[in-house]
Design a protein around this motif. Structure first.
Motif, mmCIF file in Angstrom:
data_model
loop_
_atom_site.group_PDB
_atom_site.id
_atom_site.type_symbol
_atom_site.label_atom_id
_atom_site.label_comp_id
_atom_site.label_asym_id
_atom_site.label_seq_id
_atom_site.Cartn_x
_atom_site.Cartn_y
_atom_site.Cartn_z
ATOM 1 N N TRP A 183 0.802 -1.225 0.000
ATOM 2 C CA TRP A 183 0.000 0.000 0.000
ATOM 3 C C TRP A 183 0.833 1.272 0.000
ATOM 4 C CZ3 TRP A 183 -4.695 0.202 -1.567
ATOM 5 C CH2 TRP A 183 -5.562 -0.865 -1.382
ATOM 6 N N ARG A 184 1.959 1.273 0.707
ATOM 7 C CA ARG A 184 2.728 2.513 0.879
ATOM 8 C C ARG A 184 3.827 2.703 -0.160
ATOM 9 N NH1 ARG A 184 3.607 2.754 7.501
ATOM 10 N NH2 ARG A 184 1.381 2.727 8.070
ATOM 11 N N VAL A 185 4.280 1.611 -0.763
ATOM 12 C CA VAL A 185 5.380 1.721 -1.720
ATOM 13 C C VAL A 185 4.925 1.392 -3.146
ATOM 14 C CG1 VAL A 185 7.680 0.888 -2.342
ATOM 15 C CG2 VAL A 185 7.061 1.166 0.067
ATOM 16 N N GLN A 186 4.309 0.222 -3.301
ATOM 17 C CA GLN A 186 4.014 -0.263 -4.642
ATOM 18 C C GLN A 186 2.802 0.403 -5.283
ATOM 19 O OE1 GLN A 186 5.929 -2.170 -6.355
ATOM 20 N NE2 GLN A 186 7.381 -2.722 -4.748
ATOM 21 N N VAL A 187 1.719 0.576 -4.523
ATOM 22 C CA VAL A 187 0.513 1.180 -5.098
ATOM 23 C C VAL A 187 0.759 2.605 -5.588
ATOM 24 C CG1 VAL A 187 -1.820 1.983 -4.578
ATOM 25 C CG2 VAL A 187 -1.118 -0.314 -3.898
ATOM 26 N N PRO A 188 1.441 3.480 -4.821
ATOM 27 C CA PRO A 188 1.723 4.821 -5.369
ATOM 28 C C PRO A 188 2.517 4.779 -6.673
ATOM 29 C CG PRO A 188 2.074 4.805 -2.998
ATOM 30 C CD PRO A 188 1.849 3.380 -3.404
ATOM 31 N N LEU A 189 3.461 3.826 -6.788
ATOM 32 C CA LEU A 189 4.220 3.717 -8.025
ATOM 33 C C LEU A 189 3.373 3.198 -9.182
ATOM 34 C CD1 LEU A 189 7.539 2.168 -6.639
ATOM 35 C CD2 LEU A 189 7.174 4.528 -7.390
ATOM 36 N N ALA A 190 2.317 2.486 -8.849
ATOM 37 C CA ALA A 190 1.476 1.862 -9.876
ATOM 38 C C ALA A 190 0.302 2.731 -10.282
ATOM 39 C CB ALA A 190 0.965 0.511 -9.359
ATOM 40 N N ARG A 191 0.228 3.960 -9.827
ATOM 41 C CA ARG A 191 -0.938 4.790 -10.128
ATOM 42 C C ARG A 191 -1.211 4.956 -11.620
ATOM 43 N NH1 ARG A 191 -0.322 9.563 -5.510
ATOM 44 N NH2 ARG A 191 -1.068 8.283 -3.740
ATOM 45 N N PRO A 192 -0.207 5.202 -12.471
ATOM 46 C CA PRO A 192 -0.522 5.305 -13.905
ATOM 47 C C PRO A 192 -1.119 4.022 -14.470
ATOM 48 C CG PRO A 192 1.648 6.233 -13.440
ATOM 49 C CD PRO A 192 1.205 5.544 -12.191
ATOM 50 N N ALA A 193 -0.587 2.864 -14.084
ATOM 51 C CA ALA A 193 -1.127 1.591 -14.575
ATOM 52 C C ALA A 193 -2.533 1.364 -14.037
ATOM 53 C CB ALA A 193 -0.210 0.442 -14.156
ATOM 54 N N ILE A 194 -2.760 1.708 -12.769
ATOM 55 C CA ILE A 194 -4.089 1.545 -12.173
ATOM 56 C C ILE A 194 -5.085 2.474 -12.854
ATOM 57 C CG2 ILE A 194 -5.432 1.869 -10.060
ATOM 58 C CD1 ILE A 194 -2.979 0.991 -8.488
ATOM 59 N N ALA A 195 -4.670 3.712 -13.113
ATOM 60 C CA ALA A 195 -5.574 4.676 -13.754
ATOM 61 C C ALA A 195 -5.965 4.224 -15.151
ATOM 62 C CB ALA A 195 -4.911 6.055 -13.803
ATOM 63 N N LEU A 258 -11.726 11.410 -23.306
ATOM 64 C CA LEU A 258 -11.094 12.704 -23.579
ATOM 65 C C LEU A 258 -10.524 13.328 -22.313
ATOM 66 C CD1 LEU A 258 -13.639 14.248 -26.119
ATOM 67 C CD2 LEU A 258 -11.357 13.352 -26.600
ATOM 68 N N ILE A 259 -11.201 13.130 -21.187
ATOM 69 C CA ILE A 259 -10.724 13.703 -19.920
ATOM 70 C C ILE A 259 -9.466 12.996 -19.445
ATOM 71 C CG2 ILE A 259 -11.280 14.004 -17.470
ATOM 72 C CD1 ILE A 259 -14.168 14.492 -18.272
ATOM 73 N N PHE A 260 -9.441 11.661 -19.562
ATOM 74 C CA PHE A 260 -8.348 10.881 -18.979
ATOM 75 C C PHE A 260 -7.377 10.332 -20.018
ATOM 76 C CE2 PHE A 260 -11.902 10.461 -15.954
ATOM 77 C CZ PHE A 260 -11.284 10.930 -14.799
ATOM 78 N N GLN A 261 -7.391 10.875 -21.232
ATOM 79 C CA GLN A 261 -6.529 10.332 -22.262
ATOM 80 C C GLN A 261 -5.047 10.544 -21.937
ATOM 81 O OE1 GLN A 261 -6.562 12.339 -26.058
ATOM 82 N NE2 GLN A 261 -7.421 14.198 -25.206
ATOM 83 N N ALA A 267 0.503 5.958 -19.192
ATOM 84 C CA ALA A 267 0.717 4.584 -18.722
ATOM 85 C C ALA A 267 1.216 3.693 -19.857
ATOM 86 C CB ALA A 267 -0.585 4.018 -18.150
ATOM 87 N N LEU A 268 0.669 3.875 -21.062
ATOM 88 C CA LEU A 268 1.122 3.065 -22.196
ATOM 89 C C LEU A 268 2.587 3.358 -22.532
ATOM 90 C CD1 LEU A 268 -1.939 3.227 -24.615
ATOM 91 C CD2 LEU A 268 -1.282 1.368 -23.080
ATOM 92 N N ILE A 269 2.970 4.642 -22.474
ATOM 93 C CA ILE A 269 4.350 5.012 -22.782
ATOM 94 C C ILE A 269 5.300 4.451 -21.735
ATOM 95 C CG2 ILE A 269 5.950 6.950 -22.986
ATOM 96 C CD1 ILE A 269 3.686 8.556 -24.237
#
Length: 275
Positions: A183-195, A258-261, A267-269
């Protein structure tokens, strides 16, 4: 040193413009048809002299869009958060922790990626019937969570497998438990993939058509895309109203994308660079 010539850049721009025009042409055609007077048959791509914007109001009322919008939001709220949380935890376990049997579980998930929705509709129908969930939103929510898991776990595993293990080792030295590490280390780093996964699951759930029409008879309990089948059956002869209703159903997904593109492309890049 410029590796791309001016002619190549110009060709690329022309190709992108042509691709954009081809992509937008069906939507422009539907819009022009939706603005024609009621009772007429739209022909070709012609902009009406007197656009009938009230057709959208008529379509919203005729299709009971308020109830459909509420139903779609309930289904999305039931599917997307649960699927994202489960996939993130599973992806962390398979991609970073190296849990026992992880390779076998991952192989099963890859097998699940090859399974089309159409192949499981009939078994799902009988299963939902036996559970007494037919004609309820649960008949859409529960199967979608399971059907999304192969791709969702694969997506999150692809992120976690690229995270340097030195970060986890440093967190372990500081006394972090596995839960705190997650929760404190990995999830913050994974925010682009999660989004980006959240955006994809939202779009897929909102546009889910097959399960909605097979497992739910009440159109007001389906997704908006699923309710389009009932709307088409009722107003199939009124092409103007049908086009207006179709555009209303498509609009929320276009707005969300359009909002979250930016987050999705980011995340793809990042995934391509890490890969």
């Amino acid at each position: 040193m410029n590796l791309v010539s001016r002619s190549e850049r110009l060709t690329g721009r022309i190709f992108l413009i042509a691709l954009a025009l081809v992509t937008l042409l069906p939507f422009v055609s539907m819009l022009s048809a939706a603005l024609q007077p009621r009772g007429t048959v739209p022909t070709g791509l012609t902009w009406p002299a007197d656009p009938q914007w009230g057709n959208f109001v008529d379509a919203f009322t005729a299709a009971n869009m308020g109830a459909l919008l509420r139903s779609s939001l309930i289904i999305v709220a039931g599917v997307v958060p649960i699927a994202v949380v489960i996939a993130t935890m599973a992806g962390f376990g398979l991609g970073h922790l190296g849990v026992p049997g992880g390779r076998f579980a991952f192989a099963l998930l890859l097998l699940g990626l090859t399974l089309p929705f159409e192949a499981v509709v009939t078994p799902l129908y009988y299963q939902m019937r036996d559970l007494g969930l037919l004609n309820t939103r649960w008949a859409i929510i529960l199967p979608l969570i399971g059907l999304y898991m192969p791709f969702a776990v694969y997506w999150m595993r692809a992120h976690f497998i690229t995270v340097p293990r030195e970060l986890s080792e440093a967190a372990r030295v500081d006394g972090s438990s596995t839960w705190q590490l997650f929760w404190r280390v990995q999830v913050p780093l994974a925010r682009p993939a999660i989004a980006s996964l959240t955006i994809l699951l939202f779009l897929w759930t909102w546009n889910q058509f097959l399960l909605a029409i097979v497992l739910v008879d009440d159109a007001t309990k389906r997704t908006m895309a699923g309710a389009l089948g009932a709307f088409q059956g009722q107003w199939g002869t009124d092409l103007v109203l049908l086009c207006a209703g179709s555009l209303l159903i498509l609009t929320p997904t276009l707005i969300v994308f359009l909002i979250f593109q930016r987050q999705f492309i980011k995340a793809l890049i990042q995934g391509s660079l890490k890969g």
